[in-house]
Scaffold this motif. Sequence first.
Motif, PDB file in Angstrom:
ATOM      1  N   ILE A  10      -4.223   1.560   0.509  1.00 37.74           N
ATOM      2  CA  ILE A  10      -4.947   1.090  -0.444  1.00 37.74           C
ATOM      3  C   ILE A  10      -4.681   0.269  -0.198  1.00 37.74           C
ATOM      4  N   ASP A  11      -3.518  -0.611  -0.643  1.00 36.96           N
ATOM      5  CA  ASP A  11      -2.745  -1.254  -0.874  1.00 36.96           C
ATOM      6  C   ASP A  11      -3.416  -2.800   0.028  1.00 36.96           C
ATOM      7  N   ARG A  12      -2.951  -2.805   0.986  1.00 42.12           N
ATOM      8  CA  ARG A  12      -3.675  -2.925   2.000  1.00 42.12           C
ATOM      9  C   ARG A  12      -5.314  -3.950   2.538  1.00 42.12           C
ATOM     10  N   PHE A  13      -6.315  -2.681   1.714  1.00 40.66           N
ATOM     11  CA  PHE A  13      -7.606  -3.370   1.927  1.00 40.66           C
ATOM     12  C   PHE A  13      -7.776  -3.995  -0.109  1.00 40.66           C
ATOM     13  N   LEU A  14      -6.099  -3.556  -0.392  1.00 42.36           N
ATOM     14  CA  LEU A  14      -6.976  -4.123  -1.695  1.00 42.36           C
ATOM     15  C   LEU A  14      -6.087  -6.044  -1.734  1.00 42.36           C
ATOM     16  N   LYS A  71       3.163  -8.799  -3.776  1.00 43.78           N
ATOM     17  CA  LYS A  71       2.566  -7.486  -2.259  1.00 43.78           C
ATOM     18  C   LYS A  71       3.421  -8.774  -1.405  1.00 43.78           C
ATOM     19  N   HIS A  72       3.841  -9.905  -1.349  1.00 41.95           N
ATOM     20  CA  HIS A  72       4.889 -10.440  -0.223  1.00 41.95           C
ATOM     21  C   HIS A  72       5.807 -10.864  -0.772  1.00 41.95           C
ATOM     22  N   ASP A  73       6.622 -10.271  -1.882  1.00 46.15           N
ATOM     23  CA  ASP A  73       7.958 -10.175  -2.307  1.00 46.15           C
ATOM     24  C   ASP A  73       8.006 -12.177  -2.622  1.00 46.15           C
ATOM     25  N   LYS A  74       7.373 -12.649  -3.577  1.00 42.02           N
ATOM     26  CA  LYS A  74       7.721 -14.407  -3.697  1.00 42.02           C
ATOM     27  C   LYS A  74       6.960 -14.466  -5.208  1.00 42.02           C
ATOM     28  N   HIS A  75       7.103 -13.023  -5.812  1.00 40.70           N
ATOM     29  CA  HIS A  75       7.055 -13.809  -6.804  1.00 40.70           C
ATOM     30  C   HIS A  75       8.248 -14.193  -7.327  1.00 40.70           C
ATOM     31  N   ILE A  76       8.235 -14.687  -9.036  1.00 37.34           N
ATOM     32  CA  ILE A  76       9.731 -15.234  -9.995  1.00 37.34           C
ATOM     33  C   ILE A  76      10.797 -14.414  -9.964  1.00 37.34           C
ATOM     34  N   SER A 100      11.900  -1.127 -12.745  1.00 27.93           N
ATOM     35  CA  SER A 100      11.535  -2.008 -14.515  1.00 27.93           C
ATOM     36  C   SER A 100      10.455  -3.076 -14.358  1.00 27.93           C
ATOM     37  N   ALA A 101      10.385  -3.180 -13.423  1.00 26.19           N
ATOM     38  CA  ALA A 101       9.325  -4.878 -13.412  1.00 26.19           C
ATOM     39  C   ALA A 101       7.797  -3.949 -13.452  1.00 26.19           C
ATOM     40  N   GLY A 102       8.109  -3.068 -12.498  1.00 24.97           N
ATOM     41  CA  GLY A 102       7.073  -1.548 -12.181  1.00 24.97           C
ATOM     42  C   GLY A 102       6.220  -1.312 -13.741  1.00 24.97           C
ATOM     43  N   ILE A 103       7.512  -0.841 -14.466  1.00 25.76           N
ATOM     44  CA  ILE A 103       6.971   0.089 -15.692  1.00 25.76           C
ATOM     45  C   ILE A 103       6.562  -1.216 -16.654  1.00 25.76           C
ATOM     46  N   ILE A 104       6.842  -2.457 -16.596  1.00 26.99           N
ATOM     47  CA  ILE A 104       6.530  -3.014 -17.660  1.00 26.99           C
ATOM     48  C   ILE A 104       5.264  -3.543 -17.767  1.00 26.99           C
ATOM     49  N   SER A 105       4.876  -3.376 -15.967  1.00 26.32           N
ATOM     50  CA  SER A 105       3.303  -3.879 -15.653  1.00 26.32           C
ATOM     51  C   SER A 105       2.270  -2.707 -16.446  1.00 26.32           C
ATOM     52  N   ILE A 148       1.669  -1.290  -9.268  1.00 21.19           N
ATOM     53  CA  ILE A 148       1.878  -0.300  -8.095  1.00 21.19           C
ATOM     54  C   ILE A 148       2.966  -0.731  -6.746  1.00 21.19           C
ATOM     55  N   ARG A 149       2.217  -2.298  -7.087  1.00 22.17           N
ATOM     56  CA  ARG A 149       2.979  -2.987  -5.975  1.00 22.17           C
ATOM     57  C   ARG A 149       5.064  -3.467  -6.004  1.00 22.17           C
TER      58      ARG A 149
END
Length: 169
Positions: A10-14, A71-76, A100-105, A148-149
Amino acid sequence: LLVMHILKQIDRFLEKIEGHLIVLILSLMILLSFGQMLLRNFFDMGIIWGDTLLRQWVLWLGFLGASLAVKHDKHISIEIFTSLSSLYWKRIIKAFTRFSAGIISGFLTCAAWSFMQFEKESESVLFLNIPVWIFQAVLPYSFMVIAIRFVINGFETTFIENDSEQTLK
């Protein structure tokens, strides 16, 4: 493991949809802003709602771009603790920060959903009788996909990197 496989498909499709949407919106932004410039400079007129639409598209580009960055692990990210620790602790710290970032998101998804619902109930209109909430739909969507990512990345860090380390030994 099956759930992770389905989530990743699903992630690849999105990811494909988001990429195409970014290209489309950016192209339309360039055309609209160039058109606005021509209309203003040569005809002393412009599209009244053009600037408002451009601002909304900037919001969409920012949030869709943030989603792809995760998705590409290019976030801050702040990596101060990982540079001071062993491979084992780096993996633990990375997994913890991703979860933690997932929970906050996830919390931000709920807040963005409530905000969008409030705008929907207030029946606010942005321009051309288009409701404001339609433009704000990118907020809960992006935060949900980001959550989710991050969780997928946390599980990959915890389990998949652990499996690859076991095969190397």
